[in-house]
Design an enzyme around this catalytic site. Structure first.
Site, PDB file in Angstrom:
ATOM      1  N   ASP A 145       0.841  -1.197   0.000  1.00  0.00           N
ATOM      2  CA  ASP A 145       0.000   0.000   0.000  1.00  0.00           C
ATOM      3  C   ASP A 145       0.879   1.251   0.000  1.00  0.00           C
ATOM      4  OD1 ASP A 145      -2.477  -1.490   0.331  1.00  0.00           O
ATOM      5  OD2 ASP A 145      -1.764  -1.879   2.359  1.00  0.00           O
ATOM      6  N   ASP A 183       0.366   5.221   1.072  1.00  0.00           N
ATOM      7  CA  ASP A 183      -0.487   6.237   1.685  1.00  0.00           C
ATOM      8  C   ASP A 183       0.090   7.626   1.434  1.00  0.00           C
ATOM      9  OD1 ASP A 183      -2.107   4.222   2.654  1.00  0.00           O
ATOM     10  OD2 ASP A 183      -1.093   4.124   4.584  1.00  0.00           O
ATOM     11  N   ASP A 197       2.560   7.443  14.848  1.00  0.00           N
ATOM     12  CA  ASP A 197       2.800   6.595  16.016  1.00  0.00           C
ATOM     13  C   ASP A 197       4.279   6.282  16.223  1.00  0.00           C
ATOM     14  OD1 ASP A 197       2.920   4.972  13.750  1.00  0.00           O
ATOM     15  OD2 ASP A 197       1.314   3.622  14.382  1.00  0.00           O
TER      16      ASP A 197
END
Length: 449
Positions: A72, A74, A151
């Site tokens: 993926d 992002d 995070d």
């Protein structure tokens, strides 16, 4: 390569390791546009051409730097969701806690997020009493603020489409070099904001073969109970990432060590120190990992059936003793109890719980092979999964189950004639059933006419 980048970062900030933010130009890193998906590049270029900042961020950048192949890509931008929707006809806005734009290219979905802003005194941010974020629509025009909201430091690396540089705001490059998983900010606070970060720390550590930094690891055992407040549907999705991506066994062991597994599967806690039960669970996890890594078909239903089998087996035996019901009925009641309890914690979809029940039910039927029963069992759509499970049980539960699995293995290899011979051999081995002599009813005394 990463060592050279870290040296460059230190030069950019005067050699101060306490301030690792830096811009790494194209000739100082290994990311090439040919390794980024065409659809992600289309989105980046269009945002940039429209006057917005646009960055590739997170796991895509991290994995490319490590020489891996991201699944993926992002993107983050200073464009707000409604602005993004105006730019892309194939855009769909999703999310409640934080609005996201999904740009659809057939089955390929490129996720675009607006820069996240500081949560301090923000009216659009809401927390629970424990500190968990409930609403998070805090936007920013600053990529620096967005980086501090990430995070882990290795996920706060930004690839800038404007000049193909990488921006490192939180020492992510050094963390990659030292193979270290570390949270940005105070770990206890960040875990309270989103307890799922504890699961992510474990998953990244096993996936990337890294260690969790001591400061990041220390609060986990104490804060593990916070997972009880996470919606069951979200925990199911996290379990798929933990156990169905090729590192399930390593994740299982690390989760158990940190007390996290016991929050996901409360009923397993008494069985983690039971040698036979633990071995069955780990055999199933290892089997699933091997299948994932070799691109073979695998299903969460098989894995959940194996993990919960020791719980089911003991519960069924208890019901047998308490009620005196037939064995099949006791196991069916136990199945209901075990799955209902587990689904309150992890929302296993019905399509999987149905398969779990079928695998379990077949364990009770596979030793009943007389007549045409073997043929009918062999034609059952869940036979292969049930057989694989039976084989694993044979490795743990002893000779009788192992012999049964070997019989079924032979049955699958035989032709029709050979299968009939195997079934008749069962009858001959047991010997013909002797009919019990029928008791004669005493004749009624005859009376003379």
């Amino acid at each position: 390569m990463i060592s050279r980048v870290i040296d460059f970062c230190r030069r950019m900030v005067g050699g101060k390791e306490s301030e690792p933010s830096a811009v790494i130009p194209r000739d100082e890193h290994n990311i090439s546009r040919k390794d980024i998906s065409d659809n992600a590049l289309k989105v980046l270029y269009r945002l940039n051409k429209a006057g917005y900042e646009a960055y590739l961020v997170g796991g895509g950048v991290r994995d490319l730097l490590l020489g891996l192949h991201p699944k993926d890509f992002d993107i983050v931008t200073n464009a707000h969701p409604d602005d993004i929707k105006k730019l892309f006809r194939n855009c769909r806005l999703v999310g409640r806690r934080f609005r996201l734009a999904h740009i659809l290219f057939g089955r390929d979905v490129i996720e675009v997020a607006t820069f996240r802003g500081s949560l301090t005194d923000n009216p659009d941010a809401a927390r629970s009493e424990e500190g968990m974020l409930l609403r998070d629509n805090a936007y920013s025009d600053s990529v620096e603020e967005d980086a501090l909201r990430r995070d882990f430091s290795i996920n706060a690396l930004y690839y800038n489409i404007a000049d193909y540089s990488i921006v490192d705001f939180a020492g992510g490059m050094q963390a990659l070099e030292e193979r270290r998983i570390e949270l940005i900010g105070d770990p206890a606070t960040r875990y309270r904001e989103d307890p799922v970060r504890m699961l992510r720390a474990v998953r990244f550590a096993t996936k990337l073969d890294m260690d969790i930094a001591p400061d990041t690891a220390n609060p986990i055992r104490e804060l593990a109970p916070l997972l009880d407040d996470i919606p069951a549907a979200r925990l199911f999705e996290e379990c798929l990432k933990l156990f169905m991506a090729g590192h399930g066994l390593d994740n299982f062991r690390m989760l158990a060590d940190y007390g996290l597994l016991q929050r996901l599967f409360p009923s397993l806690a008494p069985y983690l120190d039971d040698a036979k039960a633990r071995r069955l669970m780990e055999l199933a996890l290892d089997n699933t990992d091997q299948r994932v890594r070799t691109d073979q078909k695998s299903t969460p239903a098989f894995l959940f059936a194996a993990l919960l089998w020791p719980v089911l087996d003991i519960r069924a035996q208890d019901i047998l003793l308490e009620s005196g019901l037939p064995s099949n009925d006791a196991y069916q009641l136990a199945m209901n109890e075990v799955l209902d309890d587990q689904c309150r914690r992890i929302a296993i979809p019905r399509r999987f719980t149905t398969t779990i029940r079928e695998i379990w039910t077949l364990q009770l039927r596979l030793d009943k092979r007389a007549g045409r029963r073997a043929e009918r069992l062999f034609e059952h759509p869940r036979f292969r999964a049930a057989f694989d499970f039976l084989e694993m049980r044979g490795e743990v539960e002893g000779k009788e189950i192992k012999a049964l699995a070997q019989w079924w293995q032979q049955y699958q290899l035989e032709d029709e004639s050979g299968r009939r011979h195997l079934v008749s051999g069962l009858f001959e081995a047991k010997g013909p059933k002797r009919r019990k002599p029928r008791k004669r009813r005493p004749r009624a005394p005859q009376t003379q006419a």
